[in-house]
Design a protein around this motif. Structure first.
Motif, PDB file in Angstrom:
ATOM      1  N   MET A  25     -57.910  -0.509   5.909  1.00 55.80           N
ATOM      2  CA  MET A  25     -58.384   0.853   6.100  1.00 55.80           C
ATOM      3  C   MET A  25     -57.202   1.700   6.588  1.00 55.80           C
ATOM      4  N   LEU A  26     -57.286   3.021   6.439  1.00 56.77           N
ATOM      5  CA  LEU A  26     -56.091   3.839   6.661  1.00 56.77           C
ATOM      6  C   LEU A  26     -56.203   4.885   7.766  1.00 56.77           C
ATOM      7  N   ARG A  27     -57.326   5.003   8.462  1.00 55.54           N
ATOM      8  CA  ARG A  27     -57.354   5.963   9.562  1.00 55.54           C
ATOM      9  C   ARG A  27     -56.274   5.586  10.573  1.00 55.54           C
ATOM     10  N   ASN A  28     -55.496   6.579  11.009  1.00 55.54           N
ATOM     11  CA  ASN A  28     -54.431   6.413  12.001  1.00 55.54           C
ATOM     12  C   ASN A  28     -53.303   5.495  11.523  1.00 55.54           C
ATOM     13  N   VAL A  29     -53.140   5.390  10.211  1.00 51.82           N
ATOM     14  CA  VAL A  29     -52.122   4.496   9.660  1.00 51.82           C
ATOM     15  C   VAL A  29     -50.718   4.887  10.107  1.00 51.82           C
ATOM     16  N   ALA A  30     -50.491   6.165  10.380  1.00 54.83           N
ATOM     17  CA  ALA A  30     -49.154   6.600  10.806  1.00 54.83           C
ATOM     18  C   ALA A  30     -48.768   6.018  12.160  1.00 54.83           C
ATOM     19  N   LEU A  31     -49.750   5.490  12.894  1.00 52.30           N
ATOM     20  CA  LEU A  31     -49.499   4.944  14.228  1.00 52.30           C
ATOM     21  C   LEU A  31     -49.359   3.431  14.236  1.00 52.30           C
ATOM     22  N   THR A  32     -49.561   2.792  13.097  1.00 52.49           N
ATOM     23  CA  THR A  32     -49.748   1.340  13.105  1.00 52.49           C
ATOM     24  C   THR A  32     -48.619   0.547  12.455  1.00 52.49           C
ATOM     25  N   ALA A  33     -47.430   1.122  12.379  1.00 57.16           N
ATOM     26  CA  ALA A  33     -46.287   0.393  11.809  1.00 57.16           C
ATOM     27  C   ALA A  33     -45.992  -0.862  12.630  1.00 57.16           C
ATOM     28  N   PRO A  34     -45.369  -1.865  11.990  1.00 56.10           N
ATOM     29  CA  PRO A  34     -44.964  -1.968  10.585  1.00 56.10           C
ATOM     30  C   PRO A  34     -46.126  -2.335   9.672  1.00 56.10           C
ATOM     31  N   TYR A  35     -45.886  -2.273   8.360  1.00 57.31           N
ATOM     32  CA  TYR A  35     -46.971  -2.322   7.383  1.00 57.31           C
ATOM     33  C   TYR A  35     -46.912  -3.553   6.486  1.00 57.31           C
ATOM     34  N   GLY A  36     -48.085  -3.908   5.982  1.00 51.83           N
ATOM     35  CA  GLY A  36     -48.222  -5.085   5.135  1.00 51.83           C
ATOM     36  C   GLY A  36     -48.798  -6.237   5.925  1.00 51.83           C
ATOM     37  N   HIS A  37     -49.326  -7.247   5.240  1.00 54.87           N
ATOM     38  CA  HIS A  37     -49.953  -8.372   5.942  1.00 54.87           C
ATOM     39  C   HIS A  37     -48.963  -9.110   6.842  1.00 54.87           C
ATOM     40  N   ASN A  38     -47.660  -8.969   6.566  1.00 49.84           N
ATOM     41  CA  ASN A  38     -46.638  -9.591   7.418  1.00 49.84           C
ATOM     42  C   ASN A  38     -45.716  -8.562   8.054  1.00 49.84           C
ATOM     43  N   GLY A  39     -46.115  -7.293   8.011  1.00 44.46           N
ATOM     44  CA  GLY A  39     -45.300  -6.261   8.654  1.00 44.46           C
ATOM     45  C   GLY A  39     -43.920  -6.124   8.052  1.00 44.46           C
ATOM     46  N   ALA A  40     -43.820  -6.252   6.743  1.00 44.98           N
ATOM     47  CA  ALA A  40     -42.503  -6.247   6.089  1.00 44.98           C
ATOM     48  C   ALA A  40     -41.828  -4.884   6.116  1.00 44.98           C
TER      49      ALA A  40
END
Length: 422
Positions: free
Chosen positions: A312-327
């Motif tokens: 889901m993408l609400r507040n995605v700008a706050l949740t780095a890093p991204y991807g199932h392994n944070g790549a």
């Protein structure tokens, strides 16, 4: 500005009616438990250690540092001496926004928890028929599994009762944890006050603990007031011109809404994006190599290999890093990967991963990248088509993603307890 014409249909506004109702007394109790190390085997880590609001309800790391680590978020270290971590958490710590939504039916990157009656307890889960009944939500059922995960919160065999019991059977530690909670401070009496069916602290089980944790998370991290949500509710001025252009691309040429669909901006399905591989991964039980098989680890279906649940993408700008392994460290780099996975995968470097230093794990951290057969299998499994966009288009999409950030996040209902220590 007039509402733009879109190739993809915009979802209906996300409102309070889309969420399960939870009890505020239970949520207040769950808040204190969420930030309390009493839930861990060695009493040295809490839920909040890896899911803290200062890091978008994550930890800011590519792969988490669980049991044995020291510190919080991006300052967390892998520990020292005999208590140092034995393994990195295989996947990125997922954010906790809007997990109380009624339509949510699947959790974890590989979907190993879902609403189902396969085991006659309401859920398909790693505990199978040993999962107790009485959970108030999918979120509550999820809450019990980090507690018994060796490298997350349980600890290592020989260190404590919880870790020892977990190696006997997955449900064996839950009564131990429940007793520790109900006998600490005023927790027991607070459970009696918060749950109508609890008349005595001795009746408190892992189910009530999980239900309190779910009530807190669902209430505290409900986010439905972003500029995008306001736009959907009819305020066309809530988005800037740039954000509206990004929205047009998101629901049009960029194909983002193909998977990030509906009110929650997720189809709750599984897709292979060919993310760069690293870390210990999660394998099938009998796999002889280090890798992450994704959904296949749950389904045991070869067609599900390397597929992961759409976040889901609400507040995605706050949740780095991204991807199932944070790549990927930034939204821009993650967007660019979606547009051309093969090129992105080839240009990615190990230095792009945010992994706290742990020399004793260095041989494992990137060993999968030396397996040319595994790398070929992963590179060949891609469920998204490349899209050509300009740098300006990509910038506009990123600005739209920032418009998914809630406007009331600085005034949470509960907040972090005074004196919290990671």
């Amino acid at each position: 500005m007039a509402t733009p014409a879109l190739a993809g249909e915009l979802p209906a506004p996300l409102t309070a009616a889309d969420f399960i109702d939870f009890d505020m007394k239970q949520a207040a109790l769950g808040r204190d438990l969420f930030y309390d190390k009493i839930l861990s085997g060695n009493r040295n880590i809490s839920c909040a250690t890896c899911h803290h609001p200062d890091f978008g309800t994550g930890d800011g790391l590519s792969l988490g540092i669980g049991e044995g680590g020291v510190g919080l978020g991006t300052d967390r270290t892998a520990g020292t001496g005999e208590t140092r971590i034995k393994k990195r958490i295989p996947r990125n710590a997922p954010p906790l926004w809007n997990l109380g939504a009624k339509e949510l039916h699947t959790l974890f990157h590989d979907g190993r928890l879902s609403i189902s009656d396969d085991f006659e307890n309401g859920f398909n889960s790693p505990a199978e028929e040993w999962l107790p009944t009485g959970f108030n939500s999918l979120l509550a059922a999820q809450a019990v599994f980090p507690l018994v995960a060796q490298f997350e919160m349980a600890g290592n065999p020989g260190e404590n009762q919880v870790a020892g019991a977990a190696h006997d059977r997955i449900d064996a530690p839950w009564p131990i944890i429940a007793k520790a909670v109900r006998t600490k401070g005023d927790y027991g009496t607070r459970f009696v006050a918060a749950f109508d069916h609890i008349q005595d602290p001795d009746q408190v089980t892992i189910v009530e603990i999980a239900n309190a944790l779910a009530a807190f998370q669902a209430i505290e991290w409900r986010s439905i007031d972003s500029p995008f949500d306001q736009f959907l509710a009819g305020d066309t001025a809530a988005l800037t011109d740039t954000q509206q252009r990004g929205m047009q691309l998101f629901y049009g040429k960029a194909n983002c809404s193909t998977c990030h669909s509906g009110k929650l901006l997720s189809d709750q399905k599984f897709h292979a994006l060919a993310l760069p591989a690293f870390g210990p991964g999660r394998t099938r039980r009998f796999d002889p190599m280090v890798r992450d098989v994704g959904r296949m680890g749950e389904s045991d279906d070869l067609d599900d290999a390397y597929r992961f649940r759409t976040p889901m993408l609400r507040n995605v700008a706050l949740t780095a890093p991204y991807g199932h392994n944070g790549a990927f460290a930034t939204l821009e780099s993650m967007v660019r990967h979606h547009l051309n996975p093969q090129q992105s995968r080839q240009s990615w470097q190990p230095a792009d991963a945010h992994l706290p230093k742990a020399e004793w794990l260095a041989a494992i951290d990137f060993t999968v990248r030396s397996d040319r057969f595994e790398m070929a299998r992963q590179a060949a499994k891609i469920d998204i088509k490349s899209v050509v966009l300009s740098d300006q288009d990509i910038s506009d999409i990123v600005q739209f993603l920032h418009a998914l950030t809630g406007t009331g996040l600085k005034t949470p209902i509960f907040g972090v307890p005074e004196g919290f220590e990671p």
